[in-house]
Write a protein that holds these residues in place. Structure first.
Motif, PDB file in Angstrom:
ATOM      1  N   THR A   3      34.604  52.182  45.000  1.00 29.21           N
ATOM      2  CA  THR A   3      35.870  52.103  44.383  1.00 29.21           C
ATOM      3  C   THR A   3      35.466  51.218  42.880  1.00 29.21           C
ATOM      4  OG1 THR A   3      37.082  52.556  46.200  1.00 29.21           O
ATOM      5  CG2 THR A   3      38.182  51.825  44.441  1.00 29.21           C
ATOM      6  N   HIS A   4      35.822  51.867  42.022  1.00 28.25           N
ATOM      7  CA  HIS A   4      35.706  50.997  40.465  1.00 28.25           C
ATOM      8  C   HIS A   4      37.230  50.671  40.286  1.00 28.25           C
ATOM      9  CE1 HIS A   4      31.510  52.240  40.242  1.00 28.25           C
ATOM     10  NE2 HIS A   4      31.851  53.313  40.813  1.00 28.25           N
ATOM     11  N   ARG A   5      37.236  49.183  40.125  1.00 26.56           N
ATOM     12  CA  ARG A   5      38.362  48.526  39.879  1.00 26.56           C
ATOM     13  C   ARG A   5      38.452  47.911  38.517  1.00 26.56           C
ATOM     14  NH1 ARG A   5      37.670  47.516  45.194  1.00 26.56           N
ATOM     15  NH2 ARG A   5      39.572  48.191  46.533  1.00 26.56           N
ATOM     16  N   THR A   6      39.415  48.108  37.801  1.00 20.83           N
ATOM     17  CA  THR A   6      39.766  47.314  36.555  1.00 20.83           C
ATOM     18  C   THR A   6      39.708  45.867  36.869  1.00 20.83           C
ATOM     19  OG1 THR A   6      41.976  47.449  36.385  1.00 20.83           O
ATOM     20  CG2 THR A   6      40.838  49.495  35.630  1.00 20.83           C
ATOM     21  N   ALA A   7      39.776  45.156  35.556  1.00 24.43           N
ATOM     22  CA  ALA A   7      39.865  43.794  35.670  1.00 24.43           C
ATOM     23  C   ALA A   7      41.261  43.237  36.220  1.00 24.43           C
ATOM     24  CB  ALA A   7      39.648  42.883  34.301  1.00 24.43           C
ATOM     25  N   ALA A   8      42.374  44.207  35.856  1.00 25.49           N
ATOM     26  CA  ALA A   8      43.668  44.110  36.074  1.00 25.49           C
ATOM     27  C   ALA A   8      43.980  44.231  37.504  1.00 25.49           C
ATOM     28  CB  ALA A   8      44.771  45.026  35.307  1.00 25.49           C
ATOM     29  N   GLN A   9      43.210  45.283  38.112  1.00 23.99           N
ATOM     30  CA  GLN A   9      43.336  45.606  39.565  1.00 23.99           C
ATOM     31  C   GLN A   9      42.556  44.418  40.360  1.00 23.99           C
ATOM     32  OE1 GLN A   9      41.235  49.331  39.205  1.00 23.99           O
ATOM     33  NE2 GLN A   9      43.204  50.589  39.766  1.00 23.99           N
ATOM     34  N   TRP A  10      41.538  44.004  39.907  1.00 23.94           N
ATOM     35  CA  TRP A  10      40.815  42.794  40.485  1.00 23.94           C
ATOM     36  C   TRP A  10      41.714  41.529  40.477  1.00 23.94           C
ATOM     37  CZ3 TRP A  10      37.565  42.466  44.216  1.00 23.94           C
ATOM     38  CH2 TRP A  10      36.376  43.409  44.168  1.00 23.94           C
ATOM     39  N   LEU A  11      42.497  41.325  39.618  1.00 24.90           N
ATOM     40  CA  LEU A  11      43.444  40.281  39.573  1.00 24.90           C
ATOM     41  C   LEU A  11      44.421  40.412  40.387  1.00 24.90           C
ATOM     42  CD1 LEU A  11      44.252  37.480  38.162  1.00 24.90           C
ATOM     43  CD2 LEU A  11      45.395  38.775  36.511  1.00 24.90           C
ATOM     44  N   GLU A  12      45.150  41.593  40.413  1.00 18.99           N
ATOM     45  CA  GLU A  12      46.226  41.959  41.611  1.00 18.99           C
ATOM     46  C   GLU A  12      45.675  41.685  42.927  1.00 18.99           C
ATOM     47  OE1 GLU A  12      48.936  45.631  42.748  1.00 18.99           O
ATOM     48  OE2 GLU A  12      48.142  45.648  40.994  1.00 18.99           O
ATOM     49  N   LEU A  13      44.505  42.232  43.347  1.00 18.11           N
ATOM     50  CA  LEU A  13      43.643  42.033  44.530  1.00 18.11           C
ATOM     51  C   LEU A  13      43.634  40.748  44.943  1.00 18.11           C
ATOM     52  CD1 LEU A  13      43.003  43.972  46.955  1.00 18.11           C
ATOM     53  CD2 LEU A  13      40.452  43.675  45.827  1.00 18.11           C
ATOM     54  N   THR A  37      31.058  40.824  46.776  1.00 11.76           N
ATOM     55  CA  THR A  37      31.829  41.284  45.546  1.00 11.76           C
ATOM     56  C   THR A  37      33.275  40.458  45.298  1.00 11.76           C
ATOM     57  OG1 THR A  37      30.974  43.345  45.947  1.00 11.76           O
ATOM     58  CG2 THR A  37      32.975  43.278  44.360  1.00 11.76           C
ATOM     59  N   TYR A  38      33.672  40.411  46.638  1.00 19.54           N
ATOM     60  CA  TYR A  38      35.082  39.420  46.650  1.00 19.54           C
ATOM     61  C   TYR A  38      34.742  37.978  45.998  1.00 19.54           C
ATOM     62  CZ  TYR A  38      38.729  36.341  48.609  1.00 19.54           C
ATOM     63  OH  TYR A  38      39.849  35.520  48.727  1.00 19.54           O
ATOM     64  N   TYR A  39      33.511  37.359  46.663  1.00 18.36           N
ATOM     65  CA  TYR A  39      33.410  36.005  45.965  1.00 18.36           C
ATOM     66  C   TYR A  39      33.064  35.915  44.589  1.00 18.36           C
ATOM     67  CZ  TYR A  39      33.990  33.738  50.503  1.00 18.36           C
ATOM     68  OH  TYR A  39      34.599  33.618  51.716  1.00 18.36           O
ATOM     69  N   LYS A  40      32.157  36.885  44.279  1.00 19.54           N
ATOM     70  CA  LYS A  40      31.827  37.085  42.791  1.00 19.54           C
ATOM     71  C   LYS A  40      32.904  37.307  41.966  1.00 19.54           C
ATOM     72  CE  LYS A  40      29.456  40.326  39.663  1.00 19.54           C
ATOM     73  NZ  LYS A  40      28.934  41.695  39.778  1.00 19.54           N
ATOM     74  N   ARG A  41      33.918  38.138  42.340  1.00 19.70           N
ATOM     75  CA  ARG A  41      35.082  38.290  41.613  1.00 19.70           C
ATOM     76  C   ARG A  41      36.198  37.135  41.541  1.00 19.70           C
ATOM     77  NH1 ARG A  41      35.390  42.388  37.737  1.00 19.70           N
ATOM     78  NH2 ARG A  41      33.990  44.013  38.252  1.00 19.70           N
ATOM     79  N   LYS A  42      36.275  36.358  42.488  1.00 19.63           N
ATOM     80  CA  LYS A  42      37.007  35.164  42.692  1.00 19.63           C
ATOM     81  C   LYS A  42      36.357  34.173  41.719  1.00 19.63           C
ATOM     82  CE  LYS A  42      38.627  32.152  46.074  1.00 19.63           C
ATOM     83  NZ  LYS A  42      38.656  31.426  47.508  1.00 19.63           N
ATOM     84  N   ILE A  43      35.310  33.956  41.491  1.00 19.12           N
ATOM     85  CA  ILE A  43      34.642  32.951  40.724  1.00 19.12           C
ATOM     86  C   ILE A  43      34.670  33.464  39.262  1.00 19.12           C
ATOM     87  CG2 ILE A  43      32.642  31.947  40.065  1.00 19.12           C
ATOM     88  CD1 ILE A  43      31.589  32.259  42.725  1.00 19.12           C
TER      89      ILE A  43
END
Length: 57
Positions: A3-13, A37-43
């Motif tokens: 699943t490819h998420r946008t930056a806005a989708q990651w922020l919401e998640l 991926t969760y930890y990478k995006r969180k950082i």
């Protein structure tokens, strides 16, 4: 399937994590996200991509 998420989708998640009653692993399984991926995006969540690199928002 990935699943490819946008930056806005990651922020919401990542914001949804605050209301999730469980571990990070359970949260990731629930949303079909790899824990790494969760930890990478969180950082990277507080950074914006600019052509020269990443800068704090």
């Amino acid at each position: 399937m990935k699943t490819h998420r946008t930056a806005a989708q990651w922020l919401e998640l990542l914001q949804q994590r605050n209301n999730f009653k469980g571990t990070n692993i359970e949260f990731c399984q629930h949303h079909n996200v790899a824990i790494t991926t969760y930890y990478k995006r969180k950082i990277l969540g507080n950074y914006v991509h600019v052509s020269e690199g990443y800068f704090r928002n």
